[in-house]
Design an enzyme around this catalytic site. Structure first.
Site, PDB file in Angstrom:
ATOM      1  N   LYS A   1       0.864  -1.191   0.000  1.00 33.45           N
ATOM      2  CA  LYS A   1       0.000   0.000   0.000  1.00 33.45           C
ATOM      3  C   LYS A   1       0.896   1.235   0.000  1.00 33.45           C
ATOM      4  O   LYS A   1       1.471   1.594   1.023  1.00 33.45           O
ATOM      5  CB  LYS A   1      -0.912   0.038   1.239  1.00 33.45           C
ATOM      6  CG  LYS A   1      -1.952   1.153   1.138  1.00 33.45           C
ATOM      7  CD  LYS A   1      -2.524   1.580   2.455  1.00 33.45           C
ATOM      8  CE  LYS A   1      -1.782   2.717   3.102  1.00 33.45           C
ATOM      9  NZ  LYS A   1      -1.806   4.004   2.372  1.00 33.45           N
TER      10      LYS A   1
ATOM     11  N   CYS B   1      13.399  11.316   6.855  1.00 34.30           N
ATOM     12  CA  CYS B   1      13.462  10.835   8.243  1.00 34.30           C
ATOM     13  C   CYS B   1      14.868  10.978   8.792  1.00 34.30           C
ATOM     14  O   CYS B   1      15.064  10.947   9.993  1.00 34.30           O
ATOM     15  CB  CYS B   1      13.023   9.390   8.312  1.00 34.30           C
ATOM     16  SG  CYS B   1      14.119   8.327   7.398  1.00 34.30           S
TER      17      CYS B   1
HETATM   18  P1  NAD Z   1       2.062   8.530   7.979  1.00 32.99           P
HETATM   19  O1  NAD Z   1       2.257   7.774   9.235  1.00 32.99           O
HETATM   20  O2  NAD Z   1       1.065   9.619   7.967  1.00 32.99           O
HETATM   21  O3  NAD Z   1       1.649   7.535   6.800  1.00 32.99           O
HETATM   22  C1  NAD Z   1       2.372   6.347   6.557  1.00 32.99           C
HETATM   23  C2  NAD Z   1       1.413   5.293   6.050  1.00 32.99           C
HETATM   24  O4  NAD Z   1       0.508   4.934   7.088  1.00 32.99           O
HETATM   25  C3  NAD Z   1       0.585   5.759   4.876  1.00 32.99           C
HETATM   26  O5  NAD Z   1       0.503   4.725   3.929  1.00 32.99           O
HETATM   27  C4  NAD Z   1      -0.772   6.081   5.487  1.00 32.99           C
HETATM   28  O6  NAD Z   1      -1.833   5.817   4.609  1.00 32.99           O
HETATM   29  C5  NAD Z   1      -0.838   5.170   6.678  1.00 32.99           C
HETATM   30  N1  NAD Z   1      -1.521   5.797   7.831  1.00 32.99           N
HETATM   31  C6  NAD Z   1      -1.482   7.106   8.191  1.00 32.99           C
HETATM   32  N2  NAD Z   1      -2.177   7.298   9.326  1.00 32.99           N
HETATM   33  C7  NAD Z   1      -2.649   6.115   9.697  1.00 32.99           C
HETATM   34  C8  NAD Z   1      -3.407   5.660  10.819  1.00 32.99           C
HETATM   35  N3  NAD Z   1      -3.825   6.509  11.764  1.00 32.99           N
HETATM   36  N4  NAD Z   1      -3.711   4.357  10.897  1.00 32.99           N
HETATM   37  C9  NAD Z   1      -3.281   3.512   9.958  1.00 32.99           C
HETATM   38  N5  NAD Z   1      -2.550   3.875   8.873  1.00 32.99           N
HETATM   39  C10 NAD Z   1      -2.238   5.154   8.749  1.00 32.99           C
HETATM   40  O7  NAD Z   1       3.501   9.062   7.543  1.00 32.99           O
HETATM   41  P2  NAD Z   1       3.826  10.046   6.349  1.00 32.99           P
HETATM   42  O8  NAD Z   1       3.334  11.410   6.711  1.00 32.99           O
HETATM   43  O9  NAD Z   1       3.401   9.459   5.058  1.00 32.99           O
HETATM   44  O10 NAD Z   1       5.429  10.010   6.384  1.00 32.99           O
HETATM   45  C11 NAD Z   1       6.183  10.872   7.197  1.00 32.99           C
HETATM   46  C12 NAD Z   1       6.648  10.153   8.450  1.00 32.99           C
HETATM   47  O11 NAD Z   1       7.362   8.976   8.089  1.00 32.99           O
HETATM   48  C13 NAD Z   1       7.629  10.980   9.271  1.00 32.99           C
HETATM   49  O12 NAD Z   1       7.308  10.852  10.623  1.00 32.99           O
HETATM   50  C14 NAD Z   1       8.977  10.343   8.969  1.00 32.99           C
HETATM   51  O13 NAD Z   1       9.937  10.488   9.976  1.00 32.99           O
HETATM   52  C15 NAD Z   1       8.589   8.920   8.805  1.00 32.99           C
HETATM   53  N6  NAD Z   1       9.580   8.198   8.047  1.00 32.99           N
HETATM   54  C16 NAD Z   1      10.423   7.407   8.746  1.00 32.99           C
HETATM   55  C17 NAD Z   1      11.427   6.728   8.080  1.00 32.99           C
HETATM   56  C18 NAD Z   1      12.378   5.877   8.836  1.00 32.99           C
HETATM   57  O14 NAD Z   1      13.066   5.087   8.212  1.00 32.99           O
HETATM   58  N7  NAD Z   1      12.459   5.984  10.158  1.00 32.99           N
HETATM   59  C19 NAD Z   1      11.554   6.855   6.686  1.00 32.99           C
HETATM   60  C20 NAD Z   1      10.657   7.668   6.004  1.00 32.99           C
HETATM   61  C21 NAD Z   1       9.666   8.339   6.701  1.00 32.99           C
END
Ligand code: NAD
Length: 539
Positions: free
Chosen positions: A212, A320
């Site tokens: 997804k 990140c």
């Molecule tokens: P997000 O958590 O909003 O979304 C990530 C995924 O989870 C998406 O596919 C989204 O549809 C789903 N999602 C969102 N909210 C949800 C919920 N409440 N319940 C279930 N699924 C849900 O993250 P984002 O805004 O897309 O990405 C940014 C974040 O990702 C930042 O916090 C960043 O630090 C983190 N990130 C971490 C790494 C790492 O390796 N540590 C790498 C890239 C991004």
């Protein structure tokens, strides 16, 4: 024999055919500029049984170009029937794919690498359009994923088992077998790299995938899916579904999905990790971060200034591993003016403009939140050394989500810019007097993704690496993400799980051990006169 009602229902559901569609980009024709305001949005397909298919969903989300906020595409909330089809396809493909010889899977991985390389600019173009980062940076997004695919081609070495003649004529061998269907849930900031953090290893280890992508940037994953099919994976091995919570919940709850890889924010990651683990699934979850760069007075000033500015403001801070906190030690606080000057020189603008250094944030909500955090931090006592909040683009870009590089000094715990992951081009500065104090500041942070030290002192670097808690440490390297012969080793609040993404840990996560003990007696078998009921003591 009559099949149970649920099975009959599933059979009926999977027999329904969705109409196939084509992607709007090709290897030689892809976005190189923003879409004309009169253009109608393109439809993001799903990918089931090696076909790009159009969802029959009644719920579609708009995808905006972050540089203009124009709607450029629509992505569906996959229907329950489509989710069932996708998971069923991956589940049925598993025994077929698992039984492909490892050398055949490796051959497909080589072809996949070649196709990714040929389509790098195409994928990057779609990333710029949907995500906003600069084209050069988008190519880096693809490249870092491609490198995982390249490393995955080493599977014939990585999957070698162990064997030993443990007793006379008795051999034990230990092999690692795939788990089944792996669900992957991806974030918006690396539309190509993050799906590729797991997909190549999922494939070479003999698992199948249901992915997804982020509902905000699904385009790159769709091209990757098309390339996987061209590389020769059988039908069903890779499925791509779309949507928000309903899709995530299905991936968590469906018993055919054996493990979940998640990359994203803390809230979603914790939810997915806890719910998936409670259902007995393996889950690896990379979460948020607050990465510090510590600079000592003996550092090379120019090298430091260029490194911190690139790492804090590149990708508009939406990495990140972006540096979001600068810890100046002693007199290096005097170098902050050089950092401000270099940051001020960065060009904010469209990712398609080769002169741009900083693209837009992903959406208006991210921009508003950043403005609020900056304003609150100033109220809480931080000093605004460089204010990017006033930046406004020209023409169509006046509607984009642009934030110029922003620098706040005098921050500390209790000030929002220090406490929260902003995920924007905002650098918070903390000043301390000693390296020990700097280490304490970094270690007090709940996150543990990355950290960097700039110095010319070997002993200082040695003390730093030994005492720092964060999982990825750079010495004169601002963004120390290891190449995929190692693993991505964020820790503390930046990771939930036991086994990290890619590298040996990634392969271990995606496989389970099996031991096989064999006895082929070379002595006269007739010697055994009666059964033995005691524990074997064969030597
Ligand atoms: P997000 O958590 O909003 O979304 C990530 C995924 O989870 C998406 O596919 C989204 O549809 C789903 N999602 C969102 N909210 C949800 C919920 N409440 N319940 C279930 N699924 C849900 O993250 P984002 O805004 O897309 O990405 C940014 C974040 O990702 C930042 O916090 C960043 O630090 C983190 N990130 C971490 C790494 C790492 O390796 N540590 C790498 C890239 C991004």
């Amino acid at each position: 024999m009559l099949r149970p009602a649920t099975t009959r229902m599933a059979m009926r559901q999977t027999s329904r055919l969705l109409s196939t569609v084509k992607l709007t980009s090709t290897t030689n024709s892809y976005p190189t500029g923003h879409v004309d305001a009169s253009a109608s949005p393109y439809i993001t397909p799903s990918f089931i049984n090696n076909k790009l298919v159009k969802s029959e969903s009644k719920t579609w989300y708009d995808i905006h170009d972050p540089a203009t906020n124009q709607v450029i595409s629509k992505v569906p909330q996959s229907t329950p029937e489509e989710l069932e089809q996708a998971i069923d396809a991956a589940h049925r493909a598993f025994p077929v794919w698992k039984n492909y010889s490892v050398i055949k899977r490796q051959g497909i991985a080589f072809k996949f690498v070649q196709l990714l390389r040929e389509n790098m600019d195409r994928i990057a173009g779609v990333i710029v359009l949907e995500q906003g980062k600069t084209f050069a940076d988008a190519k880096g997004d693809v490249l870092r994923g491609l490198q995982v695919a390249e490393a995955a081609c080493n599977v014939t070495n990585d999957l070698k088992g162990q064997t030993l003649e443990v007793a006379k004529d008795m051999e034990t061998k230990m092999i690692r077998e795939p788990l089944g269907v792996i669900g992957s849930i991806c974030p918006f900031n690396f539309p190509a790299m993050v799906p590729l953090w797991s997909l190549p290893l999922v494939l070479v280890t003999g698992n199948t995938a249901v992915i997804k992508p982020s509902e905000r940037v699904p385009g790159a994953a769709m091209i990757i899916a098309e390339l996987v099919a061209q590389a020769g994976v059988p039908e069903g091995v890779v499925s791509i579904v779309h949507g928000k919570h309903d899709t995530v919940n299905k991936i968590i709850e469906d018993p055919r999905i054996k493990a979940i890889t998640f990359v994203g924010g803390d809230k979603a990651g914790k939810y997915i990790y806890e719910k998936g683990s409670a259902l007995g699934k393996r889950v690896q979850a990379n979460l948020g971060a607050k990465n510090h760069l510590v600079v000592l007075p003996d550092a090379d000033k120019n090298q430091f200034v260029n490194a911190v500015v690139g790492a804090a403001f590149g990708a508009a801070g939406q990495r990140c591993m972006a540096i979001s906190v600068l810890v100046t030690v002693g007199k290096t606080k005097e170098w902050v003016s050089d950092v401000v000057a270099a940051a001020r020189d960065l060009k904010v603008g469209s990712g398609f403009d080769s002169k741009s250094d900083v693209g837009p944030l992903i959406n208006p909500e991210a921009l508003t939140r950043s403005h609020e955090i900056i304003a609150d931090s100033v109220k809480q006592g931080a000093e605004l050394l460089l204010d990017g909040t006033k930046f406004v683009g020209e023409g169509a870009f006046s509607k984009g989500n642009f934030l110029g590089p922003t620098i706040l000094s005098g921050t500390k715990p209790g000030i929002r810019a220090y406490d929260e992951e902003i995920f924007a081009p905002v650098l918070a500065i903390v000043n301390v007097e000693t390296l020990e104090e700097a280490i304490q500041v970094v270690n007090s942070n709940k996150y543990g993704n990355g950290v960097a030290l700039f110095t010319k002192s070997g002993p200082a670097a040695q003390a730093f690496t030994k005492n720092i808690e964060a999982g990825q440490v750079g010495i004169n390297v601002p963004i120390p993400v290891p190449l995929p012969m190692f693993s991505f080793t964020g820790n503390k609040g930046s990771f939930l799980g036991d086994l990290n993404f890619y590298g040996q840990a990634g392969i271990t996560f995606l496989t389970q051990p099996k031991t096989i003990t064999t006895l082929w007696k070379t002595d006269n078998v007739e010697e055994e006169l009666r059964p033995s009921t005691s524990m074997p003591t064969q030597q």
